[in-house]
Design an enzyme around this catalytic site. Structure first.
Site, short mmCIF file in Angstrom:
data_model
loop_
_atom_site.label_atom_id
_atom_site.label_comp_id
_atom_site.label_asym_id
_atom_site.label_seq_id
_atom_site.Cartn_x
_atom_site.Cartn_y
_atom_site.Cartn_z
N ASN A 15 51.10 -6.53 38.59
CA ASN A 15 49.69 -6.16 38.79
C ASN A 15 48.96 -6.35 37.47
O ASN A 15 49.16 -5.57 36.53
CB ASN A 15 49.63 -4.69 39.25
CG ASN A 15 48.20 -4.17 39.33
OD1 ASN A 15 47.25 -4.95 39.30
ND2 ASN A 15 48.06 -2.85 39.43
N LYS A 17 45.88 -6.04 36.86
CA LYS A 17 44.71 -5.15 36.76
C LYS A 17 43.50 -5.94 36.26
O LYS A 17 43.33 -7.08 36.64
CB LYS A 17 45.04 -3.97 35.83
CG LYS A 17 46.37 -3.28 36.21
CD LYS A 17 46.52 -1.94 35.59
CE LYS A 17 47.91 -1.40 35.88
NZ LYS A 17 48.05 0.01 35.63
N HIS A 101 46.38 1.54 45.49
CA HIS A 101 46.85 1.80 44.13
C HIS A 101 46.23 3.11 43.62
O HIS A 101 45.08 3.41 43.93
CB HIS A 101 46.47 0.63 43.22
CG HIS A 101 47.13 0.70 41.87
ND1 HIS A 101 46.66 1.52 40.87
CD2 HIS A 101 48.23 0.09 41.38
CE1 HIS A 101 47.46 1.39 39.81
NE2 HIS A 101 48.42 0.53 40.10
N GLU A 103 45.01 3.93 40.89
CA GLU A 103 43.74 3.79 40.15
C GLU A 103 42.57 3.67 41.11
O GLU A 103 41.48 4.17 40.86
CB GLU A 103 43.84 2.59 39.19
CG GLU A 103 44.71 2.92 38.00
CD GLU A 103 45.35 1.72 37.32
OE1 GLU A 103 44.94 0.57 37.57
OE2 GLU A 103 46.29 1.95 36.53
N GLU A 173 54.84 4.84 43.43
CA GLU A 173 54.35 4.85 42.06
C GLU A 173 53.89 6.27 41.70
O GLU A 173 52.74 6.63 41.96
CB GLU A 173 53.16 3.89 41.92
CG GLU A 173 53.48 2.45 42.23
CD GLU A 173 52.58 1.50 41.46
OE1 GLU A 173 53.10 0.68 40.72
OE2 GLU A 173 51.34 1.61 41.58
N GLY A 179 51.32 3.52 33.50
CA GLY A 179 50.62 3.23 32.24
C GLY A 179 50.84 4.29 31.18
O GLY A 179 50.12 4.33 30.19
N SER A 219 55.62 2.23 34.55
CA SER A 219 56.20 1.96 33.23
C SER A 219 57.55 1.24 33.30
O SER A 219 58.44 1.51 32.49
CB SER A 219 56.30 3.26 32.41
OG SER A 219 55.01 3.82 32.23
C1 PEP Z 1 50.82 -0.27 38.13
O1 PEP Z 1 49.70 -0.46 37.71
O2 PEP Z 1 51.05 -0.42 39.33
C2 PEP Z 1 51.86 0.12 37.18
C3 PEP Z 1 53.03 0.47 37.65
O3 PEP Z 1 51.54 0.08 35.84
P1 PEP Z 1 52.55 0.25 34.60
O4 PEP Z 1 53.75 -0.62 34.87
O5 PEP Z 1 51.76 -0.19 33.42
O6 PEP Z 1 52.92 1.70 34.53
#
Ligand code: PEP
Length: 257
Positions: A15, A17, A101, A103, A173, A179, A219
């Site tokens: 992703n 973003k 997601h 976010e 997630e 993040g 992460s």
């Molecule tokens: C994500 O945005 O779906 C995500 C898992 O981000 P990160 O790997 O940076 O934690």
């Protein structure tokens, strides 16, 4: 054989973003293409920002790497200023689309029922949804993680038939791991993945939980991917930060083989 025991084909999705305009996206796609063309062990997808999608689709043609949207509007067209539909994504060569997601849920007001509409819109447009679910830190600490994830699953998937469900990939997630550099332990992630597969097993015929892929996101890096991916119910990863650097993302794909 329990639903956990059958090995599903691993799936690693990046992703991007709101990073990587067309020129940078093209360079990253080119780097991925060099290593990934022809590999057949892992399904791989990248989700660039909308504006970079046509460039990335063109660059990755014949590489076997799929291109995903990060979001879509539920309607196929209409007076929805600033929005992009599933049909439009399909027209430019997108195959998957991330939906729900955290976010988008936290920053853009995507409710459970809006997420459900988006899942249905993906399927109508011929896109494969990657449905994100996950609890916040407060919800985990209050012992509500399972309830929150079950609610999100019921809202987004509850009206789909057993024939439609296998088109969906679920991404667990935990919001506290996205993040933040704080990754769920393999045991914590496995526990929730087994809960999600159990949720499916209680409601659908066995081929559904056995065949559906559940990705972990939060992460994920080259250094922690192998431990997570070795768990029986973790079928791949949705990767944010580490998908922005080719060698970091490729290390995660390699760990999935
Ligand atoms: C994500 O945005 O779906 C995500 C898992 O981000 P990160 O790997 O940076 O934690």
């Amino acid at each position: 054989m329990t639903p956990s025991e059958s090995r599903r084909r691993p799936f690693i999705a990046g992703n991007w973003k709101m990073y990587k305009g067309p020129a940078e996206a093209d360079a990253l796609a080119e780097a991925l293409k060099r290593t990934l063309t022809g590999q057949a062990q892992v399904d791989v997808a990248v989700a660039p920002p909308f504006l970079s999608i046509p460039t990335v689709v063109a660059r990755l043609r014949h590489s076997g790497v799929h291109v995903a949207g990060q979001n879509l509007h539920p309607e196929p067209s209409g007076a929805f200023t600033g929005e992009i539909s599933g049909e439009m994504l399909r027209q430019v060569g997108v195959t998957y689309c991330i939906v729900g997601h955290s976010e988008r849920r936290a920053l853009f007001g995507d409710t459970d029922s809006f997420v459900e509409k988006k899942v249905h819109a993906c399927l109508r447009a011929g896109l494969l949804p990657i449905l994100c679910v996950g609890e916040t830190l407060d919800e985990r600490e209050a012992g509500q993680a399972d309830a929150v994830v079950s609610r999100q699953l019921a809202a987004a998937l509850g009206k789909l038939s057993s024939d439609q469900l296998p088109s969906v990939t679920i991404a667990y997630e935990p919001v506290w791991a996205i993040g933040t550099g704080r990754v769920a332990t393999p045991a914590q992630a496995q526990e929730m993945h087994a809960t999600i597969r159990g949720w499916l097993a209680e409601r659908y015929p066995a081929f559904v939980p056995r065949g559906m892929r559940i990705l972990y996101g939060g992460s994920v890096k080259g250094s922690n991917a192998a431990g997570l991916l070795s768990q029986p119910d973790i079928d791949g990863a949705l990767v944010g930060g580490a998908s922005l650097v080719a060698e970091d993302f490729l290390a995660i794909v390699a760990a999935a083989k």
